[in-house]
Every structure is written in structure tokens, then in C-alpha cells.
Write a protein that holds these residues in place. Structure first.
Motif, PDB file in Angstrom:
ATOM      1  N   PHE A  90     -72.020  83.459  -2.204  1.00 55.93           N
ATOM      2  CA  PHE A  90     -71.776  84.428  -3.191  1.00 55.93           C
ATOM      3  C   PHE A  90     -73.006  84.693  -3.799  1.00 55.93           C
ATOM      4  N   LEU A  91     -73.147  85.865  -4.223  1.00 55.36           N
ATOM      5  CA  LEU A  91     -74.059  86.481  -5.202  1.00 55.36           C
ATOM      6  C   LEU A  91     -73.479  87.026  -6.539  1.00 55.36           C
ATOM      7  N   ASP A  92     -74.525  86.830  -7.545  1.00 58.41           N
ATOM      8  CA  ASP A  92     -74.153  87.476  -8.832  1.00 58.41           C
ATOM      9  C   ASP A  92     -75.325  88.314  -9.245  1.00 58.41           C
ATOM     10  N   ILE A  93     -75.260  89.533  -9.501  1.00 53.69           N
ATOM     11  CA  ILE A  93     -76.104  90.338 -10.051  1.00 53.69           C
ATOM     12  C   ILE A  93     -75.932  90.808 -11.481  1.00 53.69           C
ATOM     13  N   SER A  94     -76.896  90.506 -12.285  1.00 57.02           N
ATOM     14  CA  SER A  94     -76.868  90.899 -13.782  1.00 57.02           C
ATOM     15  C   SER A  94     -76.563  92.578 -13.607  1.00 57.02           C
ATOM     16  N   LEU A  95     -75.848  92.767 -14.736  1.00 54.51           N
ATOM     17  CA  LEU A  95     -75.780  94.114 -15.143  1.00 54.51           C
ATOM     18  C   LEU A  95     -74.585  95.143 -14.408  1.00 54.51           C
ATOM     19  N   THR A  96     -74.039  94.033 -13.481  1.00 52.83           N
ATOM     20  CA  THR A  96     -72.678  94.791 -12.700  1.00 52.83           C
ATOM     21  C   THR A  96     -71.590  93.812 -12.686  1.00 52.83           C
ATOM     22  N   PRO A  97     -70.397  94.249 -13.018  1.00 54.64           N
ATOM     23  CA  PRO A  97     -69.166  93.185 -12.534  1.00 54.64           C
ATOM     24  C   PRO A  97     -68.855  93.189 -11.180  1.00 54.64           C
ATOM     25  N   LEU A  98     -69.369  94.103 -10.332  1.00 53.92           N
ATOM     26  CA  LEU A  98     -68.780  93.887  -8.846  1.00 53.92           C
ATOM     27  C   LEU A  98     -68.823  92.860  -8.264  1.00 53.92           C
ATOM     28  N   THR A  99     -70.018  91.841  -8.506  1.00 62.26           N
ATOM     29  CA  THR A  99     -70.401  90.518  -8.021  1.00 62.26           C
ATOM     30  C   THR A  99     -69.330  89.793  -8.092  1.00 62.26           C
ATOM     31  N   ASN A 100     -68.463  89.650  -9.216  1.00 64.33           N
ATOM     32  CA  ASN A 100     -67.322  88.964  -9.705  1.00 64.33           C
ATOM     33  C   ASN A 100     -66.149  89.064  -8.474  1.00 64.33           C
ATOM     34  N   SER A 101     -66.268  90.228  -8.003  1.00 63.41           N
ATOM     35  CA  SER A 101     -65.227  90.338  -6.850  1.00 63.41           C
ATOM     36  C   SER A 101     -65.430  89.564  -5.655  1.00 63.41           C
ATOM     37  N   PHE A 117     -79.113  86.973  -9.473  1.00 63.74           N
ATOM     38  CA  PHE A 117     -80.254  87.902  -9.563  1.00 63.74           C
ATOM     39  C   PHE A 117     -80.417  88.436 -11.201  1.00 63.74           C
ATOM     40  N   ASP A 118     -81.298  88.254 -11.729  1.00 61.88           N
ATOM     41  CA  ASP A 118     -81.480  88.777 -13.303  1.00 61.88           C
ATOM     42  C   ASP A 118     -82.326  89.735 -13.038  1.00 61.88           C
ATOM     43  N   ILE A 119     -81.655  90.953 -13.089  1.00 68.11           N
ATOM     44  CA  ILE A 119     -82.605  92.394 -12.868  1.00 68.11           C
ATOM     45  C   ILE A 119     -83.639  92.388 -14.123  1.00 68.11           C
ATOM     46  N   LEU A 120     -83.050  92.100 -15.576  1.00 67.17           N
ATOM     47  CA  LEU A 120     -84.120  92.353 -16.532  1.00 67.17           C
ATOM     48  C   LEU A 120     -85.492  91.417 -16.500  1.00 67.17           C
ATOM     49  N   GLU A 121     -85.125  90.146 -15.940  1.00 70.10           N
ATOM     50  CA  GLU A 121     -86.215  89.195 -16.128  1.00 70.10           C
ATOM     51  C   GLU A 121     -86.763  89.178 -14.399  1.00 70.10           C
ATOM     52  N   ASP A 122     -86.469  89.714 -13.530  1.00 74.69           N
ATOM     53  CA  ASP A 122     -86.811  89.640 -12.188  1.00 74.69           C
ATOM     54  C   ASP A 122     -86.775  88.132 -11.649  1.00 74.69           C
ATOM     55  N   VAL A 123     -85.650  87.668 -11.836  1.00 74.01           N
ATOM     56  CA  VAL A 123     -85.645  86.262 -11.373  1.00 74.01           C
ATOM     57  C   VAL A 123     -84.524  86.035 -10.434  1.00 74.01           C
ATOM     58  N   ILE A 124     -84.679  85.178  -9.451  1.00 72.27           N
ATOM     59  CA  ILE A 124     -83.739  84.837  -8.585  1.00 72.27           C
ATOM     60  C   ILE A 124     -83.507  83.241  -8.596  1.00 72.27           C
ATOM     61  N   ARG A 125     -82.158  82.695  -9.078  1.00 65.22           N
ATOM     62  CA  ARG A 125     -82.157  81.326  -9.094  1.00 65.22           C
ATOM     63  C   ARG A 125     -80.674  81.030  -8.671  1.00 65.22           C
ATOM     64  N   LYS A 126     -80.466  79.663  -8.396  1.00 73.33           N
ATOM     65  CA  LYS A 126     -79.357  79.030  -8.238  1.00 73.33           C
ATOM     66  C   LYS A 126     -78.266  79.037  -9.565  1.00 73.33           C
ATOM     67  N   ASP A 127     -77.121  79.259  -9.686  1.00 73.53           N
ATOM     68  CA  ASP A 127     -76.387  79.303 -10.630  1.00 73.53           C
ATOM     69  C   ASP A 127     -74.888  78.492 -10.339  1.00 73.53           C
ATOM     70  N   ARG A 128     -74.193  78.024 -11.382  1.00 75.19           N
ATOM     71  CA  ARG A 128     -72.939  77.222 -10.899  1.00 75.19           C
ATOM     72  C   ARG A 128     -72.054  77.920 -11.882  1.00 75.19           C
ATOM     73  N   GLN A 129     -70.927  78.486 -11.023  1.00 78.87           N
ATOM     74  CA  GLN A 129     -69.898  79.132 -11.763  1.00 78.87           C
ATOM     75  C   GLN A 129     -68.243  78.586 -11.271  1.00 78.87           C
ATOM     76  N   LYS A 130     -67.306  78.934 -12.405  1.00 74.79           N
ATOM     77  CA  LYS A 130     -65.996  78.395 -11.987  1.00 74.79           C
ATOM     78  C   LYS A 130     -65.335  79.635 -12.237  1.00 74.79           C
ATOM     79  N   TYR A 131     -64.370  79.828 -11.357  1.00 79.48           N
ATOM     80  CA  TYR A 131     -63.043  80.895 -11.571  1.00 79.48           C
ATOM     81  C   TYR A 131     -61.851  79.917 -11.621  1.00 79.48           C
ATOM     82  N   THR A 132     -60.956  80.439 -12.470  1.00 83.28           N
ATOM     83  CA  THR A 132     -59.531  79.869 -12.574  1.00 83.28           C
ATOM     84  C   THR A 132     -58.908  81.128 -12.576  1.00 83.28           C
TER      85      THR A 132
END
Length: 186
Positions: A98-109, A130-145
Motif C-alpha cells: 500500500f501507499l500513503d500520500i500526504s495531502l490526500t485521504p484517498l490512500t486510506n482507501s 510519500f511526503d509531498i511537502l518534504e519530497d521524501v519517500i519512506r517506509k511507514d507502519r500503520q494500523k487500522y481497526t
């Protein structure tokens, strides 16, 4: 089938126009975000190519932050390896579906629709952020309940950030407290 969505950024003064296209063998999402974030003018457009299981295959993000233009195009192969258009490998993203792009809620879907959680169930995973403001791509850990109704508790940073996100019947964010609100679904 196509779904068009407009979101308003609440923490930032942004607006996003998104088109989700279900094309049989893949899902293609095209979107534009424009406005102000962190006191900077921003414009971003992205195209996501997903499997029918909502897993990322390719992402193209082109964006301007103030006077700086950036472009990030990455793809994932069948073994879970991420590379950009020049062939540069991103081993830290190995296995991220999965991806998460800052500035959008779409990627939560993506995880919401892929995981099919029952009420009370949780899933934790790594993804490409993907952090658009910082122009950084990194691994992130997330949890959904999955909470009662169409609400998902989102956590990242080991629980240092938590939000209860409301979604529509198709798994798209309608209300992300203090960050985003859906204005128009179609």
C-alpha cells in the motif's frame, strides 16, 4: 465504472479532485490537489495503478511546492521490489503493498478496501509513504481497526497519531477529523 470525489483539506487550505476508474483488470486513480499547505503554495497530481485487490503496482506523482517542481514515479514488481523509472531500487520499501500520500485521504482507501476487516478486527502493516511537502519517500507502519459503522481507527507512529476516519459504502473517506472532508461523491 467510475467514481468522482472532491475533498476539502481542513488543516491545509487545499482541494482535491479525484477520479477512481474500475477497469476490470485494474483500478486507475487520477487526482489533482491544489492550494496552500504549511504556508506554501502546492499543486500535485498523481496517478495510481492498483490491482483489483487495491494493492499498489505503480505510482506517478508530479508536484510543485512553492517554486520547486518534483516528480516521483515508482513501480512494484511481482516479488515486491520497488524501483523508479531510472531503475533505482528502494529496498526499504520491499514488500509494501500500500501507499500513503500526504495531502490526500484517498490512500486510506487502499488498506480499508483491501483488508475487509470485520468490526473489532485490526491489521498492522508497512507501506510506502510519500511526503509531498518534504519530497521524501519512506517506509511507514500503520494500523487500522474497524469500529462500529463505517468508521476505521487509524494509527501510526506506534499510536502517537490516532484518528477515527468515517468512510462511505465504497470505502472512501467522508470525514477525517481536522484534516479532510468529502464535498462531492458521484
Amino acid at each position: 465504472m467510475q467514481k468522482s470525489i472532491v475533498w476539502e483539506g481542513l488543516a491545509n487550505d487545499t482541494e482535491e479532485h479525484c477520479s477512481v476508474n474500475f477497469l476490470g483488470e485494474e483500478i486507475v486513480i487520477r487526482s489533482e490537489i491544489e492550494g496552500w499547505a504549511a504556508h506554501k503554495a502546492v499543486y500535485a497530481e498523481y496517478v495510481l495503478h492498483l490491482t483489483n485487490e487495491w494493492e499498489a503496482v505503480r505510482i506517478e506523482v508530479d508536484f510543485h511546492v512553492s517554486d520547486h517542481q518534483h516528480s516521483r514515479h515508482l513501480q512494484r514488481d511481482g516479488s515486491g521490489n520497488w524501483t523508479d523509472n531510472s531503475g533505482k531500487a528502494y529496498p526499504e520499501l520491499q514488500g509494501c503493498l500500500f501507499l500513503d500520500i500526504s495531502l490526500t485521504p484517498l490512500t486510506n482507501s487502499l488498506p480499508i478496501n483491501a483488508l475487509h476487516l470485520s468490526e473489532g478486527d485490526s491489521a498492522e502493516f508497512d507501506l510506502a509513504y510519500f511526503d509531498i511537502l518534504e519530497d521524501v519517500i519512506r517506509k511507514d507502519r500503520q494500523k487500522y481497526t474497524r469500529m462500529p459503522g463505517n468508521v476505521y481507527r487509524f494509527e501510526n507512529g506506534g499510536g502517537s497519531f490516532t484518528a477515527d476516519i468515517a468512510v462511505d459504502a465504497d470505502g472512501f473517506v467522508t470525514e477525517y477529523p481536522n484534516l479532510f472532508k468529502m464535498l462531492k461523491p458521484r
